[in-house]
Design a protein around this motif. Structure first.
Motif, short mmCIF file in Angstrom:
data_model
loop_
_atom_site.label_atom_id
_atom_site.label_comp_id
_atom_site.label_asym_id
_atom_site.label_seq_id
_atom_site.Cartn_x
_atom_site.Cartn_y
_atom_site.Cartn_z
N MET A 1 -0.03 -2.31 14.02
CA MET A 1 0.28 -2.01 15.42
C MET A 1 0.25 -0.51 15.71
SD MET A 1 0.69 -4.77 17.15
CE MET A 1 1.55 -4.21 18.61
N GLY A 2 0.27 0.31 14.67
CA GLY A 2 0.25 1.75 14.86
C GLY A 2 -0.34 2.42 13.64
N VAL A 3 -1.00 3.55 13.86
CA VAL A 3 -1.57 4.33 12.76
C VAL A 3 -1.39 5.81 13.03
CG1 VAL A 3 -3.30 2.59 12.10
CG2 VAL A 3 -3.90 4.35 13.77
N THR A 4 -1.32 6.56 11.96
CA THR A 4 -1.29 8.02 12.03
C THR A 4 -2.53 8.52 11.31
OG1 THR A 4 1.10 8.05 12.06
CG2 THR A 4 0.01 10.09 11.42
N ILE A 5 -3.29 9.34 11.97
CA ILE A 5 -4.54 9.86 11.41
C ILE A 5 -4.42 11.37 11.30
CG2 ILE A 5 -7.04 10.03 11.74
CD1 ILE A 5 -6.70 7.49 13.59
N LYS A 6 -4.70 11.87 10.11
CA LYS A 6 -4.68 13.31 9.84
C LYS A 6 -3.34 13.96 10.17
CE LYS A 6 -9.62 14.03 10.43
NZ LYS A 6 -10.65 14.91 11.00
N GLY A 7 -2.26 13.20 10.16
CA GLY A 7 -0.93 13.74 10.42
C GLY A 7 -0.72 14.23 11.83
N ARG A 8 -1.71 14.07 12.68
CA ARG A 8 -1.63 14.63 14.02
C ARG A 8 -1.89 13.63 15.14
NH1 ARG A 8 -5.16 18.38 17.50
NH2 ARG A 8 -3.53 19.18 18.87
N TYR A 9 -2.65 12.59 14.85
CA TYR A 9 -3.02 11.62 15.87
C TYR A 9 -2.29 10.30 15.61
CZ TYR A 9 -6.91 14.88 16.43
OH TYR A 9 -7.67 16.01 16.62
N VAL A 10 -1.54 9.83 16.59
CA VAL A 10 -0.83 8.56 16.47
C VAL A 10 -1.38 7.61 17.53
CG1 VAL A 10 1.39 7.38 16.72
CG2 VAL A 10 1.27 9.58 15.51
N ALA A 11 -1.94 6.50 17.06
CA ALA A 11 -2.46 5.47 17.95
C ALA A 11 -1.56 4.25 17.83
CB ALA A 11 -3.90 5.11 17.57
N ILE A 12 -1.14 3.73 18.97
CA ILE A 12 -0.25 2.56 18.99
C ILE A 12 -0.88 1.50 19.89
CG2 ILE A 12 2.04 1.71 19.65
CD1 ILE A 12 3.12 4.53 19.11
N LEU A 13 -0.89 0.26 19.40
CA LEU A 13 -1.39 -0.82 20.23
C LEU A 13 -0.36 -1.18 21.28
CD1 LEU A 13 -3.15 -3.26 17.73
CD2 LEU A 13 -4.17 -1.48 19.17
N GLN A 14 -0.84 -1.48 22.46
CA GLN A 14 0.03 -1.83 23.57
C GLN A 14 0.84 -3.09 23.21
OE1 GLN A 14 -2.00 -3.01 27.22
NE2 GLN A 14 -0.61 -1.66 28.33
N THR A 15 2.12 -3.06 23.56
CA THR A 15 3.01 -4.19 23.33
C THR A 15 3.85 -4.40 24.57
OG1 THR A 15 4.82 -5.06 21.99
CG2 THR A 15 4.69 -2.67 22.18
N GLU A 16 4.27 -5.63 24.78
CA GLU A 16 5.11 -5.90 25.94
C GLU A 16 6.59 -5.68 25.66
OE1 GLU A 16 5.60 -10.21 26.94
OE2 GLU A 16 4.13 -10.48 25.32
N PHE A 17 6.91 -5.31 24.42
CA PHE A 17 8.30 -5.13 24.03
C PHE A 17 8.61 -3.64 23.84
CE2 PHE A 17 6.83 -9.20 22.25
CZ PHE A 17 7.59 -10.05 23.05
N PRO A 18 9.40 -3.04 24.75
CA PRO A 18 9.70 -1.61 24.64
C PRO A 18 10.35 -1.23 23.30
CG PRO A 18 10.39 -2.45 26.78
CD PRO A 18 9.98 -3.64 25.96
#
Length: 160
Positions: free
Chosen positions: A95-112
């Motif tokens: 559901m989430g990844v960190t790339i090169k220690g600087r980029y964080v990508a998170i998949l959209q979720t309906e649960f805050p």
């Protein structure tokens, strides 16, 4: 200082001296221009001032000085992931990844709460990746991110 934090610091010190494996995410070659384009308009998080609980713990309780580089965080829909990010989300359940220690990508979720837990987890990866002089092994990355981000091995998100 709590015993658990002292043990963590000791282990972190040993790992930092010996680390030579993969970081939070080993995607091999990543096209930097495609990565920059994918994170255009991303939220910028300064780990020196962030109020995310996992960051506060690393910075203020464990006393690891924060890195200076801002972290770019962006939420993506699974069905419209940029090509550069698709390999990072290839495994089921990611559901989430960190790339090169600087980029964080998170998949959209309906649960805050799920989003907050994922962000907290990924910011641990970003934090320790940036402060380490060498790449950290995957097992160490996950072994640090889980307890510092949720204090639990797993979480359930759902609706009644």
């Amino acid at each position: 200082m709590k015993t658990g934090h002292a043990v963590f610091l000791l282990n972190l010190g040993l790992i930092l001296l010996q680390a030579s494996s993969v970081g939070a995410l080993d995607m091999g070659y990543v096209d930097q221009s495609a990565l920059d384009a994918a994170f255009q308009g991303a939220q910028k998080i300064d780990l020196a001032t962030s109020k995310v609980p996992s960051v506060i713990t690393l910075r203020d309780k464990v006393k690891i000085p924060p890195p200076k580089t801002l972290v770019l965080v962006k939420t993506f829909k699974k069905e419209s992931l940029p090509d550069v990010l698709q390999p990072a989300f290839a495994r089921p359940g990611v559901m989430g990844v960190t790339i090169k220690g600087r980029y964080v990508a998170i998949l959209q979720t309906e649960f805050p709460k799920e989003y907050q837990d994922i962000l907290s987890h990924e910011l641990v990866h970003a934090y320790i990746s940036q402060v380490s002089p060498n790449p950290l092994p995957f097992w160490f990355q996950e072994g640090s991110a889980v307890p510092f981000s949720t204090d639990k091995g797993w979480r359930f998100y759902g609706k009644p």
